[in-house]
Design an enzyme around this catalytic site. Structure first.
Site, PDB file in Angstrom:
ATOM      1  N   HIS A 101       7.723 -22.582   5.967  1.00 55.94           N
ATOM      2  CA  HIS A 101       7.163 -23.115   7.217  1.00 55.94           C
ATOM      3  C   HIS A 101       5.714 -22.695   7.424  1.00 55.94           C
ATOM      4  CE1 HIS A 101       8.422 -19.165   9.118  1.00 55.94           C
ATOM      5  NE2 HIS A 101       7.290 -19.386   9.767  1.00 55.94           N
ATOM      6  N   ASP A 131      13.712 -21.431   3.522  1.00 55.83           N
ATOM      7  CA  ASP A 131      12.391 -21.142   4.069  1.00 55.83           C
ATOM      8  C   ASP A 131      11.612 -20.180   3.174  1.00 55.83           C
ATOM      9  OD1 ASP A 131      10.223 -21.111   5.723  1.00 55.83           O
ATOM     10  OD2 ASP A 131      11.173 -19.939   7.326  1.00 55.83           O
ATOM     11  N   SER A 207       5.207 -14.104   9.640  1.00 63.37           N
ATOM     12  CA  SER A 207       6.069 -14.877   8.751  1.00 63.37           C
ATOM     13  C   SER A 207       5.553 -14.863   7.313  1.00 63.37           C
ATOM     14  CB  SER A 207       6.163 -16.328   9.228  1.00 63.37           C
ATOM     15  OG  SER A 207       6.820 -16.403  10.464  1.00 63.37           O
TER      16      SER A 207
END
Length: 386
Positions: A101, A131, A207
């Site tokens: 992402h 992911d 992230s």
């Protein structure tokens, strides 16, 4: 016959005694002016390897510092937005693991290292429902990657460290524990299976960063999602995606056309505020290197003219009696031509005296920071005691 043997033995003993006396006299006369005393192994050792071993102990701080060298900030430009994430080197090809992402739909991917070098990367693999993604930077093959822990022997209560760039704050360290395992949930289009729940908060920019086992310094997971309420976040175990990322590294996909080289004309591309921020960060990183006795990395941040004037051995010896340096305040001002920054910092240095005691000394230092061959370097510097 016995008398002859007795006389011969006596003569030999007399000769040995005489030689021993002469040797003692010679040593006493010629070496009496030499004195042997205890010395600090930190201050006096001349062997580089021994000095490094003596000064750089394996601690939580050194684990964090060494890990940060392989952790990067990822800046992504899409057709209508810009995002910031994190990633980390995992092999010698210059391949960086991050979240899908973070780089999904990327038009350009810019990677910034812990020492403020900036590169363009290319996405060579990206998951559709998992992911995870891999970004390759060909120019980062000389940086040692992080060591991975693929066995997955993780227990609730284990101490962990989350590294990344939350809210764009590069090289942020967040400690915590494993607070749960085998969590399952979905954030479209990604499905998360058997992930770790951690107490270290993860927010925008975190992230893709590594989750590190505090005891071993190895990467056990990829920081991927966080809850807005409370200190609850989730990390994908490295063991569950290692086969996939390895396959991408061995068989790269063509996802975007970026060549993975050093960002060209960086001084023109960056705004004045960004250059000023990077320069201030570089000075802090310089002193972090010195505090962990990583003199090689600190010396590498100096410009070529400075390195010509000061050899590495001289540079290192100048800091051997410095145990720790704290940056109390740092400010930067951009030059009128916008090509370099003057950085003024106030620091506190914990220094080792000749009698083995430590004292704190305060200094004000002034540096000129600018680009040299597309790399941000410390060009000049001076300081004064406060």
């Amino acid at each position: 016959m016995k008398n002859k043997h007795l006389i011969l033995s006596s003569c030999c003993a007399l000769v040995l005694l005489l030689l021993g006396g002469l040797a003692y006299h010679f040593i006493t006369k010629h070496y009496s002016h030499y004195h042997v005393g205890s010395v600090s192994s930190i201050v006096k050792l001349s062997n580089k390897q021994t000095t490094a071993q003596a000064t750089k102990k394996i601690t939580l701080k050194t684990i964090i510092h060494d890990s940060q060298k392989a952790v990067v900030q990822i800046q992504v430009k899409n057709s209508d937005s810009e995002t910031i994430g994190s990633g980390f080197l995992y092999d010698s090809r210059g391949d960086i693991i991050t979240n899908a992402h973070v780089v999904s739909g990327a038009k350009t991917v810019t990677v910034k290292t812990s020492d403020a070098k900036t590169y363009e990367g290319k996405v060579i693999g990206i998951g559709q429902t998992t992911d995870v993604a891999v970004v390759r930077v060909d120019k980062m093959t000389d940086i040692p990657p992080l060591e991975l822990e693929a066995k997955g022997n993780v227990q609730v209560g284990d101490d962990i460290i989350a590294l990344g760039s939350p809210l764009g704050l590069q090289n942020t360290v967040t400690p915590g524990i494993i607070s749960g395992t085998n969590r399952d949930f979905t954030i479209d289009p990604f499905k998360y299976h058997h992930v770790y729940q951690i107490s270290a908060p993860i927010t925008h920019g975190n992230s893709g960063g590594p989750l590190i086992d505090e005891k071993t310094g190895k990467v056990i997971a990829i920081n991927s999602a966080g809850m807005e309420e409370g200190n609850i976040a989730f990390s994908i175990p490295i063991k569950s995606v290692l086969d996939q990322v390895t396959d991408w590294s061995e068989h790269p996909q063509t996802i975007n056309g970026i060549n993975g080289s050093m960002t060209q004309n960086a001084t023109q591309q960056e705004t004045g505020d960004t250059l000023k921020s990077d320069a201030e960060y570089l000075i802090k990183y310089f002193y972090e290197d010195l505090s962990t006795h990583d003199y090689v990395s600190a010396y590498a941040l100096l410009g070529s003219d400075w390195q010509k004037r000061v050899a590495y051995d001289t540079f290192r010896e100048g800091y051997l009696s410095t145990m720790k340096i704290t940056v109390d305040n740092v400010t930067g001002s951009l030059s009128t031509d916008g090509k370099q920054v003057t950085v003024i910092a106030k620091i506190t240095a914990q220094e080792l005296s000749n009698n083995g005691e430590t004292t704190d000394a305060k200094y004000q230092v002034t540096y000129t920071v600018g680009y040299e061959n597309d790399e941000l370097k410390i060009k000049t510097g001076k300081g004064k005691a406060l």
